[in-house]
Design an enzyme around this catalytic site. Structure first.
Site, PDB file in Angstrom:
ATOM      1  N   ASP A   1       0.838  -1.193   0.000  1.00  0.00           N
ATOM      2  CA  ASP A   1       0.000   0.000   0.000  1.00  0.00           C
ATOM      3  C   ASP A   1       0.875   1.245   0.000  1.00  0.00           C
ATOM      4  O   ASP A   1       2.007   1.225   0.504  1.00  0.00           O
ATOM      5  CB  ASP A   1      -0.894   0.027   1.249  1.00  0.00           C
ATOM      6  N   LYS A   2       0.338   2.319  -0.519  1.00  0.00           N
ATOM      7  CA  LYS A   2       1.087   3.575  -0.604  1.00  0.00           C
ATOM      8  C   LYS A   2       1.664   3.992   0.744  1.00  0.00           C
ATOM      9  O   LYS A   2       2.816   4.432   0.835  1.00  0.00           O
ATOM     10  CB  LYS A   2       0.178   4.681  -1.142  1.00  0.00           C
TER      11      LYS A   2
END
Length: 296
Positions: free
Chosen positions: A137-138
């Site tokens: 995930d970012k």
């Protein structure tokens, strides 16, 4: 170019014969090198021990270990505030990702790690591109592997679960965990707004299995290690929220911004079978010090 030829072009290699610290060993092997230059090489991530980057001056060495010192320390090195180079050969590259950047672009021209790696390859005149094998995930930090060839990418993508035989995360969770450890199993499915929902029964979603072990607790936070049996989108974040202990700093599934102004989730271990040589590679990063400090 073979794997051995590639390594020889990039590194000077030294075999450890007796127990000592890394600086003692390099001081003997690189006769005449100044302490300042040695310090710069270490801080510049130019030293590997058994194919893992080491920057610790007093890192303990054991007989049989292989120490590599980079031959190339210049403008073509990978220097970015977003990633640190952990390992590279002719087929794959492993990096440590900072929070706040995508693994790959979700829309055209979006800045991501793949862009950084492709630029790095281009500056070194390497005729290759970074092929995405898996993602974080970012807002999650930690270890990522990219393939440098289409063949390596296809091998890893086709049977990722078999090639990645141990993947672990460290998280700071909200509140005090009731149990020392256990296994979470649920089925995850996205709604039309791409928000992941969890179900205790099979409702057509994808099975997600997470094993966890509580390392330390206070009344406010728990430091927990997790091993993924499956790798579903937002798996840890959704399942931890399910049991009432969302990841600290999780704006989407938790209580919002936390005390560290980041999502407290880090992929610290990646054990991988090399897609070409079959060699077992083991990569780990230290626990983020900011996570540990929250528990004190």
């Amino acid at each position: 170019m073979s794997g051995a030829e590639y390594a020889a072009s990039k590194y000077n290699e030294y075999q450890v014969r007796e127990a000592c610290t890394l600086t003692e060993f390099l001081g003997r092997q690189m006769s005449g090198i100044s302490r300042t230059k040695l310090k710069n090489i270490l801080q510049g991530r130019g030293v590997q021990v058994d194919k893992c980057v080491v920057t610790q001056f007093d890192f303990p060495l054991r007989p049989g270990m292989l120490v590599r010192v980079s031959k190339r320390r210049g403008k073509t090195d990978l220097r970015s505030r977003w990633i640190q180079l952990i390992y590279e050969d002719k087929d794959i590259i492993v990096v440590n990702k900072e929070p706040g950047i995508l693994s790959m672009a979700a829309t055209p021209r979006q800045f991501c790690i793949k862009n950084i790696l492709d630029d790095y390859f281009d500056k070194r005149n390497f005729k290759c591109h970074a092929h995405v094998v898996h993602r974080l995930d970012k807002e999650t930090s930690g270890l990522l592997v990219y393939a440098k060839t289409i063949e390596a990418a296809r091998t890893l993508q086709t049977d990722w679960k078999s090639y990645c035989y141990d993947r672990r995360y460290l998280a700071v969770l909200e509140g005090r965990m009731e149990r020392e450890g256990g296994t979470l199993q649920s089925w995850l499915k996205d709604d039309k707004n791409y928000h992941t929902h969890s179900s205790p029964v099979d409702d057509g979603g994808k099975l997600a299995v997470t094993h966890y072990h509580t390392l330390q607790c206070t009344d406010s936070f728990s430091l927990v290690e997790m091993r993924l049996e499956t790798g579903r989108k937002n798996q840890i974040r959704v399942q931890m929220a399910d049991i009432g202990h969302p990841v600290v700093g999780d704006i989407k599934y938790g209580s919002g911004p936390g005390p560290l102004d980041r999502l407290c989730l880090h992929a610290f271990r990646l054990f991988l079978t090399h897609p070409t040589t079959g060699e077992r590679l083991q990569f780990e990063t230290p626990y983020p010090t900011s996570f540990v400090k929250l528990l004190k």
